[in-house]
Motif scaffolding. Structure first.
Motif, short mmCIF file in Angstrom:
data_model
loop_
_atom_site.label_atom_id
_atom_site.label_comp_id
_atom_site.label_asym_id
_atom_site.label_seq_id
_atom_site.Cartn_x
_atom_site.Cartn_y
_atom_site.Cartn_z
N ASP A 1 3.16 10.95 -2.05
CA ASP A 1 1.94 10.79 -1.27
C ASP A 1 1.17 9.53 -1.67
OD1 ASP A 1 2.37 13.07 0.19
OD2 ASP A 1 1.08 14.35 -1.02
N ILE A 2 1.23 9.18 -2.93
CA ILE A 2 0.49 8.00 -3.41
C ILE A 2 1.27 6.72 -3.17
CG2 ILE A 2 -0.53 6.88 -5.44
CD1 ILE A 2 -0.69 9.75 -6.68
N TYR A 3 2.52 6.68 -3.62
CA TYR A 3 3.26 5.42 -3.73
C TYR A 3 4.25 5.16 -2.61
CZ TYR A 3 1.45 5.68 -8.51
OH TYR A 3 0.63 5.78 -9.61
N LEU A 4 4.66 6.19 -1.89
CA LEU A 4 5.74 6.01 -0.92
C LEU A 4 5.28 6.15 0.53
CD1 LEU A 4 8.61 7.91 -2.77
CD2 LEU A 4 8.03 5.47 -2.86
N ASN A 5 4.68 7.28 0.87
CA ASN A 5 4.29 7.46 2.27
C ASN A 5 2.82 7.17 2.52
OD1 ASN A 5 2.85 9.89 1.52
ND2 ASN A 5 4.77 11.02 1.62
N HIS A 6 2.07 6.88 1.45
CA HIS A 6 0.68 6.41 1.55
C HIS A 6 -0.22 7.36 2.33
CE1 HIS A 6 2.43 2.86 -0.14
NE2 HIS A 6 3.10 2.58 0.95
N LEU B 1 -2.35 9.24 1.09
CA LEU B 1 -3.67 9.23 0.46
C LEU B 1 -4.44 7.95 0.77
CD1 LEU B 1 -3.00 10.66 -3.13
CD2 LEU B 1 -3.35 11.87 -0.97
N GLN B 2 -3.79 7.01 1.44
CA GLN B 2 -4.38 5.69 1.72
C GLN B 2 -4.85 5.04 0.42
OE1 GLN B 2 -7.31 6.61 4.80
NE2 GLN B 2 -5.84 5.99 6.35
N ALA B 3 -3.99 5.12 -0.58
CA ALA B 3 -4.26 4.51 -1.89
C ALA B 3 -3.04 3.68 -2.27
CB ALA B 3 -4.54 5.58 -2.93
N SER B 4 -2.85 2.59 -1.57
CA SER B 4 -1.66 1.76 -1.76
C SER B 4 -1.65 1.10 -3.13
CB SER B 4 -1.60 0.68 -0.68
OG SER B 4 -0.54 -0.22 -0.94
N PRO B 5 -0.47 1.02 -3.79
CA PRO B 5 -0.36 0.30 -5.05
C PRO B 5 -0.14 -1.20 -4.86
CG PRO B 5 1.73 1.29 -4.53
CD PRO B 5 0.79 1.72 -3.43
N LEU B 6 -0.35 -1.69 -3.62
CA LEU B 6 -0.15 -3.11 -3.30
C LEU B 6 -1.49 -3.81 -3.13
CD1 LEU B 6 2.72 -2.77 -0.66
CD2 LEU B 6 2.92 -3.02 -3.15
N GLU B 7 -1.64 -4.93 -3.80
CA GLU B 7 -2.91 -5.67 -3.73
C GLU B 7 -3.25 -6.12 -2.32
OE1 GLU B 7 -4.44 -10.02 -5.22
OE2 GLU B 7 -3.43 -8.76 -6.72
N SER B 8 -2.26 -6.58 -1.56
CA SER B 8 -2.52 -7.09 -0.21
C SER B 8 -3.26 -6.08 0.65
CB SER B 8 -1.21 -7.47 0.47
OG SER B 8 -0.61 -8.59 -0.13
N VAL B 9 -2.91 -4.82 0.54
CA VAL B 9 -3.53 -3.80 1.37
C VAL B 9 -5.02 -3.69 1.09
CG1 VAL B 9 -3.54 -1.34 1.92
CG2 VAL B 9 -1.36 -2.52 1.57
N LEU C 1 -7.84 -2.71 -8.66
CA LEU C 1 -7.32 -1.60 -9.45
C LEU C 1 -8.31 -0.45 -9.56
CD1 LEU C 1 -5.20 -0.28 -11.24
CD2 LEU C 1 -6.03 -1.68 -13.16
N GLY C 2 -9.60 -0.77 -9.74
CA GLY C 2 -10.60 0.29 -9.86
C GLY C 2 -10.69 1.14 -8.61
N GLU C 3 -10.68 0.49 -7.44
CA GLU C 3 -10.73 1.24 -6.18
C GLU C 3 -9.48 2.09 -6.00
OE1 GLU C 3 -12.54 -0.97 -2.67
OE2 GLU C 3 -12.01 -2.64 -3.99
N PHE C 4 -8.34 1.52 -6.34
CA PHE C 4 -7.08 2.27 -6.25
C PHE C 4 -7.14 3.52 -7.11
CE2 PHE C 4 -3.11 3.14 -8.55
CZ PHE C 4 -2.29 3.54 -7.51
N SER C 5 -7.53 3.36 -8.37
CA SER C 5 -7.51 4.50 -9.30
C SER C 5 -8.53 5.56 -8.90
CB SER C 5 -7.78 4.01 -10.73
OG SER C 5 -9.09 3.51 -10.86
N VAL D 1 -7.10 7.46 -5.88
CA VAL D 1 -6.03 8.36 -6.32
C VAL D 1 -6.63 9.59 -6.99
CG1 VAL D 1 -4.13 8.65 -7.95
CG2 VAL D 1 -4.23 6.62 -6.51
N ALA D 2 -7.57 9.37 -7.91
CA ALA D 2 -8.15 10.47 -8.67
C ALA D 2 -8.87 11.46 -7.78
CB ALA D 2 -9.10 9.92 -9.74
N SER D 3 -9.48 10.97 -6.71
CA SER D 3 -10.25 11.86 -5.84
C SER D 3 -9.42 12.54 -4.77
CB SER D 3 -11.39 11.07 -5.17
OG SER D 3 -10.87 10.08 -4.30
N ARG D 4 -8.20 12.03 -4.53
CA ARG D 4 -7.40 12.57 -3.43
C ARG D 4 -6.06 13.17 -3.83
NH1 ARG D 4 -8.22 7.97 1.37
NH2 ARG D 4 -10.52 8.00 1.35
N CYS D 5 -5.58 12.88 -5.02
CA CYS D 5 -4.24 13.35 -5.39
C CYS D 5 -4.25 14.84 -5.66
CB CYS D 5 -3.70 12.58 -6.59
SG CYS D 5 -4.61 12.86 -8.13
N ALA D 6 -3.06 15.43 -5.71
CA ALA D 6 -2.92 16.88 -5.83
C ALA D 6 -2.78 17.35 -7.27
CB ALA D 6 -1.71 17.35 -5.01
#
Length: 257
Positions: free
Chosen positions: A96-101, A103-111, A184-188, A191-196
């Motif tokens: 959900d985080i890294y592959l299908n996105h 959570l809308q929390a992409s690990p890519l800076e461009s996004v 990175l701060g926004e990403f983390s 993730v923390a607020s939406r992950c399972a």
């Protein structure tokens, strides 16, 4: 803020070399926690090495202490027998985080930095230019683009592992300012607020807290204060100049020397 270390002093140099290697190892470990869903080997290793209390850089900020505490409680609460159901739960959260996105929390800076939130945009090429300066290249940018979190952590780790002069530390600080710490701060937090699972919440928050504190420490070590967000935005408007270097390739997950 303390005084920068005198890099001409032998005792300071020895102390810094220990610091360099500790940070390089910490960043490699953090990258490993983001690179794929955890398996039994990784989880058991975290428990056996008393992670994150075994990390070389001891975090002292409120955010850092909280992240260490959360990660520590996650590791301590791992089941004695790690079965397939537990691993499947972590694998689904990873996807959900890294592959299908989802959570809308992409690990890519461009996004995070592109106005249209697209992948493989200007940020990726700017990060690639940094790798090229050090003769590095990514194995397959179509699978894991240059601006992926894992690769950025590995690159900063590489700079610390080869540090023999203040230039490497200044480059690490500048790279973190211009790239990693801009998103990175926004990403983390997302993730923390939406992950399972508490596991990935802890991994994300720990990574962000560690990198923030590392950059603040660099400000002391090399006397290079952190620029403001506005200063960074202004600095990043033009394309950074590239140096001509020869590249080499080795199979691997991260930049290759």
């Amino acid at each position: 803020m303390g005084k920068p270390l005198d890099l001409r002093d032998k005792s300071s140099v020895k102390l810094l070399q220990t610091f360099y290697q500790a940070v390089a190892d910490d960043l490699e470990m953090l990258a490993l926690l983001h690179v794929k869903e955890p398996d039994c080997k990784i989880l058991e290793a975290l428990r056996d090495c008393n992670f994150p209390y075994s990390m070389g850089l001891k975090l002292v900020t409120e955010e850092g202490v909280d992240a260490i505490d959360l990660m520590g409680r996650v590791v301590e609460s791992l089941p004695d027998t790690i079965d397939d159901d537990f691993l499947d739960l972590l694998a689904a959260d990873y996807a959900d985080i890294y592959l299908n996105h989802s959570l809308q929390a992409s690990p890519l800076e461009s996004v995070w930095l592109d106005e249209e939130q697209l992948t493989c945009q200007e940020s990726m090429f700017q990060v690639r230019a940094w790798y090229e300066i050090y003769g590095l290249m990514v194995e397959n940018w179509r699978i894991r683009p240059d601006d992926d979190l894992v690769l950025q952590l590995q690159f900063v780790s590489h700079l610390f592992s080869i540090s023999e002069s203040e230039k490497h530390l200044k480059d690490a600080a500048r790279f973190m300012d211009e790239h990693l710490l801009r998103w990175l701060g926004e990403f983390s937090n997302r993730v923390a607020s939406r992950c399972a699972t508490p596991y990935f919440a802890a991994v994300g928050l720990l990574t962000a807290a560690y990198c923030e504190e590392l950059r603040d420490l660099l400000a002391i070590v090399i006397d290079q204060p952190r620029p403001s967000r506005e200063e960074i935005e202004e600095r990043m408007k033009p394309n950074a100049p590239k140096e001509e270097v020869s590249l080499c390739y080795m199979p691997g997950m991260g930049p290759a020397v």
